[in-house]
Design a protein around this motif. Structure first.
Motif, mmCIF file in Angstrom:
data_model
loop_
_atom_site.group_PDB
_atom_site.id
_atom_site.type_symbol
_atom_site.label_atom_id
_atom_site.label_comp_id
_atom_site.label_asym_id
_atom_site.label_seq_id
_atom_site.Cartn_x
_atom_site.Cartn_y
_atom_site.Cartn_z
ATOM 1 N N ILE A 186 0.846 -1.192 0.000
ATOM 2 C CA ILE A 186 0.000 0.000 0.000
ATOM 3 C C ILE A 186 0.882 1.242 0.000
ATOM 4 O O ILE A 186 1.820 1.349 0.800
ATOM 5 N N LYS A 187 0.583 2.163 -0.886
ATOM 6 C CA LYS A 187 1.243 3.457 -0.835
ATOM 7 C C LYS A 187 0.223 4.537 -1.180
ATOM 8 O O LYS A 187 -0.724 4.308 -1.938
ATOM 9 N N GLY A 188 0.397 5.716 -0.571
ATOM 10 C CA GLY A 188 -0.541 6.792 -0.823
ATOM 11 C C GLY A 188 -0.322 7.968 0.091
ATOM 12 O O GLY A 188 0.616 7.994 0.897
ATOM 13 N N PHE A 189 -1.181 8.949 -0.041
ATOM 14 C CA PHE A 189 -1.117 10.130 0.810
ATOM 15 C C PHE A 189 -2.528 10.665 1.011
ATOM 16 O O PHE A 189 -3.456 10.351 0.269
ATOM 17 N N ASP A 190 -2.685 11.467 2.056
ATOM 18 C CA ASP A 190 -3.956 12.102 2.372
ATOM 19 C C ASP A 190 -3.640 13.442 3.021
ATOM 20 O O ASP A 190 -3.477 13.547 4.226
ATOM 21 N N THR A 191 -3.517 14.465 2.186
ATOM 22 C CA THR A 191 -3.135 15.773 2.715
ATOM 23 C C THR A 191 -4.243 16.390 3.558
ATOM 24 O O THR A 191 -3.977 17.221 4.425
ATOM 25 N N GLN A 192 -5.494 16.005 3.319
ATOM 26 C CA GLN A 192 -6.588 16.531 4.131
ATOM 27 C C GLN A 192 -6.529 15.957 5.538
ATOM 28 O O GLN A 192 -6.686 16.664 6.524
ATOM 29 N N ALA A 193 -6.278 14.648 5.659
ATOM 30 C CA ALA A 193 -6.259 14.011 6.975
ATOM 31 C C ALA A 193 -4.941 14.221 7.698
ATOM 32 O O ALA A 193 -4.899 14.256 8.918
ATOM 33 N N SER A 194 -3.855 14.369 6.957
ATOM 34 C CA SER A 194 -2.550 14.395 7.617
ATOM 35 C C SER A 194 -2.020 15.798 7.869
ATOM 36 O O SER A 194 -0.929 15.958 8.400
ATOM 37 N N GLY A 195 -2.776 16.834 7.484
ATOM 38 C CA GLY A 195 -2.431 18.170 7.929
ATOM 39 C C GLY A 195 -1.449 18.916 7.050
ATOM 40 O O GLY A 195 -0.965 18.432 6.038
ATOM 41 N N GLU A 196 -1.131 20.116 7.467
ATOM 42 C CA GLU A 196 -0.350 21.033 6.657
ATOM 43 C C GLU A 196 1.085 20.570 6.449
ATOM 44 O O GLU A 196 1.737 20.938 5.485
ATOM 45 N N VAL A 197 1.612 19.772 7.373
ATOM 46 C CA VAL A 197 3.007 19.369 7.257
ATOM 47 C C VAL A 197 3.247 18.492 6.040
ATOM 48 O O VAL A 197 4.356 18.365 5.550
ATOM 49 N N THR A 198 2.182 17.890 5.483
ATOM 50 C CA THR A 198 2.355 17.014 4.324
ATOM 51 C C THR A 198 1.673 17.570 3.081
ATOM 52 O O THR A 198 1.241 16.830 2.217
ATOM 53 N N GLN A 199 1.574 18.863 2.980
ATOM 54 C CA GLN A 199 0.953 19.453 1.806
ATOM 55 C C GLN A 199 1.762 19.202 0.534
ATOM 56 O O GLN A 199 1.280 19.417 -0.572
ATOM 57 N N GLN A 200 2.991 18.737 0.702
ATOM 58 C CA GLN A 200 3.801 18.413 -0.473
ATOM 59 C C GLN A 200 3.448 17.031 -1.029
ATOM 60 O O GLN A 200 4.183 16.487 -1.845
#
Length: 713
Positions: A388-402
């Motif tokens: 599994i790989k992925g991202f969730d900028t909405q759930a993980s906050g401003e620090v991961t906006q990249q």
């Protein structure tokens, strides 16, 4: 709506009428083995497909007939009347998830043909039920309790396995249907209500090969509920919708091969959803020189795209062993298009596009059994892998906006054995070892037993463990400014779940009438539960940490009476939930109890080829504790709050014409007109309270008409 004597009278009057009718037809009770061939065949948690009676697990089956009678659009519509399940809708996100034994959708797996379905930031759990189309579903199987040995992580409260149709009985099978549905009292041909169109075609290429294609469009035009929609340009807070509109497109194709000792099934699916958000705040944009205005608002379109590729293989070796293997590659992305919308001219400006959620999943699982040629002993070996790989900028906050991509790999091996000590007694112990690239390795265990007593009694018991891995928000959330400091915690450990279930079923026959009575005792214990807690008082900081425990005890009674042309069901469950907060001195850890009742009745008039169905479910008052202030020493104080009782009721009439070529279903959903439910002990009580402390559950009473055409040749 409060549960009172009148409600109890209605429920148990139904039940007594059914009992009386059954007794009038009473003859000698038959042995259950006489009708064993009539049992439904299940596959979830089994070594090989077998009847429910022979299954070690207690499996709940929702067949195609029930799906058609409800004219259910998606999985949320269908499961709403099951005991121990609560549908949790969100009008503003468009999602509907399940609470299963009081635990949310992160604690159980949703499978399609034994393969977990991809979600926004994972696989198998936290699935939006409104995105699961039911057109090609043969049946749905539900197994309650921790089944971590068979299904691994996030199977703490159970699994829901969706079984798709694979075989084709005719050379060509063509099906088309349209469904029109009101949303409360709102309906027009295009701009209000729900509008569904579907087309499916299947072809039997020869005796072994067959193929299918399908397409479904489901347009939900939103629920105004006193608001004024997209084109409202006055800044009075009435622009937009109370329940957001969305359009879903589902395309499917599959290829099936069925030989003597080998079967192959490949499925491709593409799903697309557009969810529209219209901001209530309107800017006037006054031009002082021309004395004109061009009002605008900041609107958004959320787009979900999901691609599914599933391949399943099964067969028998010359030694007699049976094998199954599944391979799946799935992707899901959620995009956000935000723009300034000029309401009068319908123009857009300042558009921005981003992908803020993404999941890529490769899954494979394989088993082999019947390795022993003994009639009394069998065992199964299996493996499972998840990448599994992925991202969730909405759930993980401003620090991961990249759009920082996170990756997690999981490898598991498992085995179980089944001992048939006699024709009546079967035992199945099992163990699973899982290695996870992010968390510590896990060892899961289970033990199940089935004993067939005399006079149609069946006794089942199961003990099992599973665990839940932390989600994106709990691991990576970061929201820090001058007033807030809320953070995830990458050092979190998985929550550990354990459950035990005891089930006693009785089958009886009275002439042409059969009766099934099912009693269940359930216990779930969850430790290391993840909660947002105060990590530092000065300055005030919050962080997700492992602090809590969760315990559930439950008693369920399910009763069914069937005759040739009618079926009646009556069930009740009483659940007690205790949430233990070890870090809070003043926390209340006592069990809080809630009652659920459900009943349904179906009557078939054969001469008319018409079925009448009524479903009713009552959710009793629920209680919980919330933090409310602190004492003089800074310790948190807790207050009990309640959610009022409410009931759902649906009814339908299904009529077939032209030797089942044409089917018409007309019905109503939410006939008791539920919208919001009062919470926190509001001064205005009742299901229709408009107090701000209320839970939005539905959009009121709705009616539908479905026309379906089958052409087989």
């Amino acid at each position: 709506m409060i549960l009172n004597k009148n409600y109890l009278t209605i429920y148990f009057s139904f039940f007594l009428v059914g009992i009386t009718f059954a007794q009038k037809n009473k003859t000698v009770v038959k042995d259950s083995t006489i009708v064993e061939t009539l049992d439904e065949v299940v596959i979830t948690g089994q070594y090989n497909p077998q009847s429910i009676k022979k299954s070690v697990h207690n499996v709940i089956v929702i067949d195609r007939k029930k799906i058609d009678q409800q004219a259910a659009n998606n999985l949320a519509d269908l499961l709403n009347f099951n005991l121990n399940l609560n549908i949790i809708p969100s009008a503003q996100t468009g999602r509907s998830t399940i609470s299963f034994f009081g635990l949310d959708s992160q604690y159980f797996n949703i499978l399609v043909d034994n393969i977990p379905l991809v979600s926004d930031n994972g696989v198998g759990n936290n699935i939006d039920l409104t995105q699961i189309n039911l057109d090609d579903i043969e049946r749905i199987e539900i197994v309650e309790g921790a089944v971590g040995v068979d299904y691994g992580a996030n199977a703490v409260s159970g699994v829901i396995n969706i079984i798709t149709k694979k075989s084709i009985a005719h050379d060509w099978e063509i099906q088309a249907f349209v469904q029109e549905e009101t949303v409360s009292d709102e309906y027009t041909w295009f701009d209000q209500g729900r509008h569904i169109q579907a087309f499916n075609i299947g072809h039997k290429i020869n005796g072994k090969w067959s193929a299918k294609l399908g397409f479904n469009r489901n347009q939900f035009a939103g629920f105004y509920n006193q608001r004024e929609g997209q084109n409202h340009y006055t800044n009075d807070g009435l622009r937009g919708y109370d329940w957001l509109p969305k359009t879903q497109l589902t395309s499917k194709a599959n290829l099936n091969y069925s030989g003597t000792n080998f079967k192959l099934f490949y499925k491709f699916e593409y799903f697309n959803e557009d969810l529209n958000y219209y901001d209530a705040a309107v800017r006037a944009n006054i031009d002082t020189q021309s004395q004109t205005s061009n009002p605008s608002a900041t609107d958004r379109i959320y787009t979900t795209n999901r691609f599914v590729n599933n391949l399943s293989l099964s067969g028998s070796l010359t030694s007699g062993a049976n094998y199954n293997a599944s391979f799946s590659y799935q992707t899901q992305k959620r995009d956000l298009n935000e723009f300034n919308y000029y309401i009068l001219t319908k123009e857009k400006s300042n558009q921005t596009d981003e992908t803020y959620q993404s999941s890529d999943v490769f899954f494979s699982k394989g088993t082999i059994n019947n390795l022993s040629k003994s009639d009394t002993f069998n065992y199964q070996l299996g493996y499972e892998t998840r990448f599994i790989k992925g991202f969730d900028t909405q759930a993980s906050g401003e620090v991961t906006q990249q759009d920082k991509t996170q990756q997690q790999n999981n490898y598991a091996v498992f085995m179980s054995s089944e001992y048939k000590l006699s024709n009546k007694l079967s035992l199945r112990p099992g163990v699973r070892y899982e290695y996870n690239s992010k968390f510590k390795s896990q060892v899961l265990g289970s033990f199940s037993a089935r004993y067939l007593l005399n006079k149609g009694y069946e006794l089942r018991a199961s003990i099992g463990s599973s665990y839940r891995t932390p989600n994106f928000e709990e691991l990576y959330y970061y929201f820090v400014d001058s007033n807030h400091d809320v953070r995830g915690n990458q050092d979190l450990t998985p929550e550990q779940g354990f459950s035990t279930f005891l089930n006693l079923k009785k089958r009886s026959w009275f002439g042409e009438t059969s009766m099934t009575n099912n009693l269940k005792l359930s216990y779930i214990n969850l430790t290391d539960k993840i909660e947002l807690a105060v990590a530092n008082t000065t300055p005030l900081q919050y962080q997700y940490i492992n602090i809590d425990a969760y315990r559930l005890i439950g008693f369920t009674s399910e009763n069914t009476i069937k005759q040739d042309n009618w079926t009646f069901n009556l069930g009740a469950t009483l659940q007690g939930v205790s949430r233990i907060m070890n870090t809070e001195v003043n926390a209340e850890n006592d069990f809080l109890y809630a009652l659920q009742l459900n009943t349904s009745a179906t009557y078939l008039v054969k001469d008319w080829d018409t079925a009448f169905t009524v479903l009713l479910k009552h959710n009793g008052k629920q209680q919980n504790y919330i933090a409310e202030g602190s004492d003089t020493e800074g310790r948190t104080l807790f207050k009990k709050y309640t959610t009022d009782a409410y009931s759902w009721m649906d009814a339908s009439i299904k009529k077939s014409f032209l030797n089942n070529k044409l089917q018409a279903t007309i019905g109503g959903r939410n006939l008791l007109d539920i919208t919001t439910v009062a919470t926190n002990g509001n001064t205005t009580t009742g299901t229709h309270s408009t107090n701000n402390s209320s839970l939005l559950l539905g959009y009121g009473r709705s009616y539908y008409l479905k026309l379906l055409y089958n052409l087989n040749f």
